[in-house]
Design an enzyme around this catalytic site. Structure first.
Site, PDB file in Angstrom:
ATOM      1  N   ASP A 180      42.516   5.298  24.570  1.00  0.00           N
ATOM      2  CA  ASP A 180      43.494   5.638  23.549  1.00  0.00           C
ATOM      3  C   ASP A 180      44.455   6.699  24.122  1.00  0.00           C
ATOM      4  OD1 ASP A 180      43.921   5.098  20.432  1.00  0.00           O
ATOM      5  OD2 ASP A 180      44.242   7.228  20.752  1.00  0.00           O
ATOM      6  N   TYR A 314      51.714  11.308  17.612  1.00  0.00           N
ATOM      7  CA  TYR A 314      52.485  10.068  17.589  1.00  0.00           C
ATOM      8  C   TYR A 314      53.984  10.367  17.500  1.00  0.00           C
ATOM      9  CZ  TYR A 314      48.130   7.518  16.987  1.00  0.00           C
ATOM     10  OH  TYR A 314      46.880   6.988  17.180  1.00  0.00           O
ATOM     11  N   HIS A 371      37.618  -0.582  21.075  1.00  0.00           N
ATOM     12  CA  HIS A 371      38.511   0.519  21.420  1.00  0.00           C
ATOM     13  C   HIS A 371      37.775   1.819  21.732  1.00  0.00           C
ATOM     14  CE1 HIS A 371      42.435   2.370  21.623  1.00  0.00           C
ATOM     15  NE2 HIS A 371      42.137   3.249  20.679  1.00  0.00           N
TER      16      HIS A 371
END
Length: 406
Positions: A180, A314, A371
Site C-alpha cells: 500500500d 491521499y 492487499h
C-alpha cells in the site's frame, strides 16, 4: 540527536467510557433487501461489531498484547516541519550479521501489520536463514506517531521520516518492505537514498504504464509478443474491478478529506464501517475475527493524531508534483527489487509491467492472498524475504557483512 525511549500504549479510562457512550447513541441507517456487500459494509455486520465494541470487546486485553511488542518513541525533524514524535516497533536480532529491515505500513493498516512477521523473522537465527533487525514505525498521522499540522507532507516527507529513523537507530544501510502506501514510500526512499537503502521488497506492485520501446525495449518486445498468463488475466480483471467498484474512497480522500473527517472523528461507527469495508473487500477470504477487526479500528480511534488524520496522505500525494511522485511507478536504479503479487490485491499488473520498476532480483506470483499480505499470509512473506536475501538469492550480501548467517 534525539534518543529513542520505550513506549507503552495506555488509553485512559475516560476515553474508553466516551467511546462506549458514543456507541450507545448510534443511529443506524436502513438497508436495501439483499444488498450484500455491493453497497458497502452490511448493516447486520456493522450492528454486530458495534454491539461487541460497546459491551464485549476488551481493549485493555488487546492493549496488553500490543505492549508485549518492543515499542519505542523518538523525535524526528523533517525539513520544513516541526519535530515529530514517531512511534515504532524495533525487534533486534541477536545475530551480529542481521540485516536491518524497515517495514512500512499503509492505509487502513498500521504498525500492527508487522506483528505476525516478528516471531517468524526472529526464528531466522542459528544459521537457518537470513536474520533481520525489524523496524516498523507508525507513520506520521497514523497510530501513536504525531500528526502533521502543515500542508505538503507527502511522499518525500514520509520517506525522510523513515530514513532518518533508520539512521538514528544506527542503520546506515538497510533494506525495506512495503505494501500500500508503504510500497510507494519505500520506493521513494530508494529513489532519494540509494546509498543507504540497498534493496526493497514490495507487495503492492503499481507501475504507471506498460513497458515502452523508448525506455524498456526488451521488456516492451516481451510484452508485445507474449500472451498474458491466466494469472495475469485474472489480475487485470481484479484491477479493473477495483478501479470501477472500489476506488471511491480514494477519490474522496484525495480531493476533500476534511469533509469526510467530521464523520470519522465524531462517529466510531462511521470509522468502523469505512475501514471494515476495506478489510473485507481487499483480502482473500481472510477469516477476520471481531477482535482483530476492532483492534485495527481502535488503533485509528485512539491514535495520537485522531482517527481522520491518516486520510490526508491521499490529498498531499495527489496534489504533489515533481520527481518523488513519478518515481513510484518508474525505474529506480541501484536498489535491488523484489516483487510479490497476490491475486486479491488492488492492482495486479502483468509481470512485464512490474519489471520496469527497477533491477528485479526476486519475483513471485502467490496463489492466494490479498492487499494486507503481511497479516494475511505472513509465512509466504517471510519465505519471500528468506529467498530474496538468503544464500543464492538475488539480494544476498547486498549489505556488506550482513548476509544474515552465523
Amino acid at each position: 540527536m534525539a534518543s529513542a525511549t520505550p513506549f507503552t500504549v495506555a488509553v485512559p479510562n475516560d476515553r474508553l467510557e466516551r467511546l462506549r457512550a458514543k456507541l450507545e447513541l448510534t443511529e443506524f441507517p436502513d438497508e436495501l433487501d439483499d444488498a450484500g456487500w455491493d453497497y458497502g459494509a452490511p448493516l447486520a455486520d456493522v450492528k454486530r461489531l458495534t454491539a461487541y465494541w460497546k459491551d464485549g470487546f476488551d481493549w485493555k486485553h488487546q492493549e496488553a498484547e500490543i505492549n508485549k511488542l518492543p515499542q519505542f518513541q523518538t523525535q524526528i525533524k523533517v525539513d520544513g516541519y516541526e519535530a515529530l514524535r514517531i512511534h515504532f516497533v524495533h525487534q533486534k536480532s541477536e545475530n551480529s550479521k542481521a540485516i536491518p529491515l524497515l517495514f512500512v505500513h499503509g492505509w487502513p493498516g498500521s504498525f500492527l501489520e508487522v506483528v505476525k512477521l516478528l516471531p517468524l523473522l526472529a526464528k531466522q537465527d542459528g544459521g537457518k536463514g537470513p536474520a533481520f533487525h525489524v523496524v516498523a514505525p507508525s507513520l506520521p498521522n497514523f497510530g501513536f506517531s504525531d500528526g502533521v499540522k502543515k500542508r505538503g507532507f507527502a511522499l518525500k516527507q514520509y520517506a525522510e521520516t523513515c530514513h532518518k529513523l533508520m539512521l538514528q537507530l544506527g542503520y546506515d544501510q538497510y533494506v525495506t518492505q512495503g505494501g500500500d502506501w508503504g510500497s510507494h514510500i519505500t520506493r521513494v526512499i530508494g529513489f532519494r537514498y540509494p546509498q543507504h537503502c540497498k534493496a526493497s521488497h514490495i507487495n503492492y506492485v503499481r507501475p504507471t504504464h506498460a513497458p515502452t520501446f523508448t525506455s524498456s525495449p526488451a521488456l516492451a518486445l516481451q510484452h508485445a509478443v507474449t500472451p498474458y498468463s491466466d494469472y495475469e488475466k485474472a489480475g487485470w480483471a481484479r484491477t479493473q474491478w477495483f478501479q470501477k467498484e472500489g476506488y471511491g474512497y480514494n477519490e474522496i480522500q484525495r480531493t476533500k478529506p476534511q469533509t469526510l473527517c467530521y464523520g470519522l472523528a465524531d462517529s466510531p461507527v462511521a470509522l468502523l464501517a469505512w475501514i471494515y469495508e476495506k478489510l473485507h473487500d481487499w483480502t482473500d477470504h481472510y477469516p477476520w475475527t471481531d477482535d482483530e477487526i476492532l483492534t485495527w479500528i481502535s488503533i485509528y480511534w485512539f491514535s495520537t493524531a485522531g482517527p481522520a488524520a491518516s486520510t490526508r496522505i491521499y490529498y498531499e500525494v495527489g496534489h504533489a508534483t515533481g520527481s518523488d511522485r513519478s518515481a513510484i511507478g518508474e525505474y529506480i536504479p541501484h536498489v535491488k527489487l523484489g516483487l510479490a503479487y497476490y491475486p486479491k490485491d488492488l492492482d495486479i499488473p502483468p509481470k512485464s509491467w512490474g519489471r520496469i520498476l527497477g533491477p528485479v532480483v526476486f519475483e513471485r506470483q502467490h496463489p492466494d492472498g490479498g492487499h494486507f499480505a503481511a497479516h494475511e499470509r505472513p509465512e509466504a512473506m517471510v519465505h519471500d524475504l528468506n529467498e530474496m536475501f538468503g544464500k543464492g538469492g538475488g539480494a544476498y550480501g547486498v549489505i556488506k557483512g550482513k548476509e544474515g548467517y552465523n
